[in-house]
Motif scaffolding. Structure first.
Motif, PDB file in Angstrom:
ATOM      1  N   GLN A  71       0.848  -1.182   0.000  1.00  0.00           N
ATOM      2  CA  GLN A  71       0.000   0.000   0.000  1.00  0.00           C
ATOM      3  C   GLN A  71       0.890   1.241   0.000  1.00  0.00           C
ATOM      4  N   GLY A  72       0.369   2.335  -0.523  1.00  0.00           N
ATOM      5  CA  GLY A  72       1.136   3.575  -0.505  1.00  0.00           C
ATOM      6  C   GLY A  72       2.433   3.458  -1.286  1.00  0.00           C
ATOM      7  N   HIS A  73       3.483   4.056  -0.748  1.00  0.00           N
ATOM      8  CA  HIS A  73       4.751   4.132  -1.468  1.00  0.00           C
ATOM      9  C   HIS A  73       5.571   2.857  -1.312  1.00  0.00           C
ATOM     10  N   ALA A  74       6.143   2.414  -2.438  1.00  0.00           N
ATOM     11  CA  ALA A  74       7.172   1.373  -2.464  1.00  0.00           C
ATOM     12  C   ALA A  74       8.279   1.912  -3.359  1.00  0.00           C
ATOM     13  N   ILE A  75       9.234   2.581  -2.751  1.00  0.00           N
ATOM     14  CA  ILE A  75      10.223   3.365  -3.488  1.00  0.00           C
ATOM     15  C   ILE A  75      11.612   2.776  -3.261  1.00  0.00           C
ATOM     16  N   GLY A  76      12.399   2.695  -4.326  1.00  0.00           N
ATOM     17  CA  GLY A  76      13.783   2.257  -4.200  1.00  0.00           C
ATOM     18  C   GLY A  76      13.899   0.901  -3.525  1.00  0.00           C
ATOM     19  N   ALA A  77      14.516   0.890  -2.351  1.00  0.00           N
ATOM     20  CA  ALA A  77      14.660  -0.357  -1.602  1.00  0.00           C
ATOM     21  C   ALA A  77      13.301  -0.960  -1.278  1.00  0.00           C
ATOM     22  N   GLY A  78      12.274  -0.132  -1.118  1.00  0.00           N
ATOM     23  CA  GLY A  78      10.925  -0.644  -0.892  1.00  0.00           C
ATOM     24  C   GLY A  78      10.383  -1.353  -2.112  1.00  0.00           C
ATOM     25  N   PHE A  79      10.619  -0.799  -3.292  1.00  0.00           N
ATOM     26  CA  PHE A  79      10.233  -1.435  -4.548  1.00  0.00           C
ATOM     27  C   PHE A  79      10.953  -2.776  -4.676  1.00  0.00           C
ATOM     28  N   GLN A  80      12.249  -2.772  -4.378  1.00  0.00           N
ATOM     29  CA  GLN A  80      13.025  -3.994  -4.512  1.00  0.00           C
ATOM     30  C   GLN A  80      12.589  -5.058  -3.505  1.00  0.00           C
ATOM     31  N   LEU A  81      12.153  -4.640  -2.321  1.00  0.00           N
ATOM     32  CA  LEU A  81      11.663  -5.605  -1.341  1.00  0.00           C
ATOM     33  C   LEU A  81      10.372  -6.254  -1.839  1.00  0.00           C
ATOM     34  N   ALA A  82       9.497  -5.473  -2.450  1.00  0.00           N
ATOM     35  CA  ALA A  82       8.292  -6.048  -3.052  1.00  0.00           C
ATOM     36  C   ALA A  82       8.656  -6.990  -4.193  1.00  0.00           C
ATOM     37  N   LEU A  83       9.664  -6.638  -4.997  1.00  0.00           N
ATOM     38  CA  LEU A  83      10.095  -7.484  -6.102  1.00  0.00           C
ATOM     39  C   LEU A  83      10.749  -8.771  -5.617  1.00  0.00           C
ATOM     40  N   ALA A  84      11.300  -8.759  -4.399  1.00  0.00           N
ATOM     41  CA  ALA A  84      11.929  -9.962  -3.857  1.00  0.00           C
ATOM     42  C   ALA A  84      10.909 -11.059  -3.595  1.00  0.00           C
ATOM     43  N   CYS A  85       9.648 -10.682  -3.441  1.00  0.00           N
ATOM     44  CA  CYS A  85       8.595 -11.662  -3.184  1.00  0.00           C
ATOM     45  C   CYS A  85       8.133 -12.313  -4.485  1.00  0.00           C
ATOM     46  N   ASP A  86       7.567 -13.496  -4.356  1.00  0.00           N
ATOM     47  CA  ASP A  86       7.065 -14.207  -5.533  1.00  0.00           C
ATOM     48  C   ASP A  86       5.845 -13.526  -6.135  1.00  0.00           C
ATOM     49  N   LEU A  87       4.963 -13.007  -5.276  1.00  0.00           N
ATOM     50  CA  LEU A  87       3.695 -12.431  -5.708  1.00  0.00           C
ATOM     51  C   LEU A  87       3.507 -11.075  -5.053  1.00  0.00           C
ATOM     52  N   ARG A  88       2.740 -10.206  -5.724  1.00  0.00           N
ATOM     53  CA  ARG A  88       2.454  -8.879  -5.180  1.00  0.00           C
ATOM     54  C   ARG A  88       0.952  -8.601  -5.293  1.00  0.00           C
ATOM     55  N   VAL A  89       0.333  -8.308  -4.157  1.00  0.00           N
ATOM     56  CA  VAL A  89      -1.043  -7.822  -4.118  1.00  0.00           C
ATOM     57  C   VAL A  89      -0.957  -6.364  -3.704  1.00  0.00           C
ATOM     58  N   VAL A  90      -1.568  -5.470  -4.488  1.00  0.00           N
ATOM     59  CA  VAL A  90      -1.378  -4.048  -4.242  1.00  0.00           C
ATOM     60  C   VAL A  90      -2.712  -3.361  -3.996  1.00  0.00           C
TER      61      VAL A  90
END
Length: 263
Positions: free
Chosen positions: A123-142
């Motif tokens: 939810q909200g911002h996923a910026i830089g390292a936050g974006f990469q942490l979301a990408l580290a997961c297999d699936l993303r629900v936003v």
């Protein structure tokens, strides 16, 4: 194991386990879950602390943002309290610098283990390292208010927390380059449309949607899901014939296991 008492709670990371689902929560909403080396070490520790019964890991952030990226104090000459600054790291040897970055990456790589399926609830911002942490997961629900941005290149750096490989795999080289080179925001609807997100839901439905997805994943037999994940993850690096062979070998293992003939 059934408990909502934290298995780990330190440096902005809390790990709880309920049956086969572990939840890793970033717990510094006042700073929009900004990241630090201490947080990365805590993430790696959370991965090591997972009970063997865990099959699904949910990664989430408290408050209005998933994670707004690296704490900006890290970019100052003095750096973060108790941590070497970027300037200190740059003065190290090649081996020391490589080891420091590899240690940071350890907080991310365990989320792709074949024996787990990881879900980022964003939810909200996923910026830089936050974006990469979301990408580290297999699936993303936003949530519908989610916004992704890769700002490292704009700061004179590169994304180095394991984000480049999954980003190219999800959206293709040209779009990945454009996202990284411009540092622009990717809104939730674009994320869903381009395959960056598996599902977009209203913000108030995010937790329920993640619970439903976790339940669906747990419905499949664990060993079959492990084999399937390994086949899909390794497919891009194999030829068609090599992938056919891998499928045959995996299916043979499953058939022998179901027949009670496995070692």
């Amino acid at each position: 194991m059934t408990s909502l008492d934290p298995v780990l709670d330190k440096d902005g990371v809390r790990l709880t386990v309920e049956d086969a689902v572990a939840t890793v929560t970033l717990t510094n909403p006042a700073k929009r879950n900004a990241q630090s080396p201490a947080l990365w070490r805590a993430l790696a520790e959370a991965g090591r602390a997972l009970p063997g019964s865990v099959r699904v890991v949910v990664l989430r952030g408290e408050g209005r943002s998933f994670s707004a990226g690296l704490d900006r104090q890290a970019f100052t000459p003095e750096g973060l309290d108790g941590e070497p600054s970027f300037f200190d790291l740059a003065r190290g040897t090649d081996a020391e610098l490589d080891a420091a970055i590899a240690a940071a990456q350890e907080g991310f790589v365990w989320l792709r283990r074949n024996d787990l399926v990881s879900i980022a609830a964003v939810q909200g911002h996923a910026i830089g390292a936050g974006f990469q942490l979301a990408l580290a997961c297999d699936l993303r629900v936003v949530a519908s208010d989610a916004q992704f941005a890769m700002r490292e290149t704009s700061l004179g750096l590169v994304p180095d927390l394991t984000g480049t490989y999954p980003l190219v795999g999800l959206v293709g080289y040209a779009r990945a380059l454009e996202i990284c080179a411009t540092g622009r925001f990717v809104q939730a609807d674009e994320a869903e449309r381009t395959g960056l997100a598996n599902l977009m839901v209203p913000a108030e439905d995010l937790d329920a949607a993640v619970r439903d997805l976790a339940g669906a994943l747990l419905a499949a037999p664990r060993d079959a899901l492990i084999e399937t994940k390994a086949l899909l993850r390794d497919a891009p690096g194999r030829s068609y014939e090599a992938q056919r062979s891998a499928e045959r070998a995996a299916q043979a293992r499953r058939l022998r296991d179901l027949a009670g003939l496995s070692d």
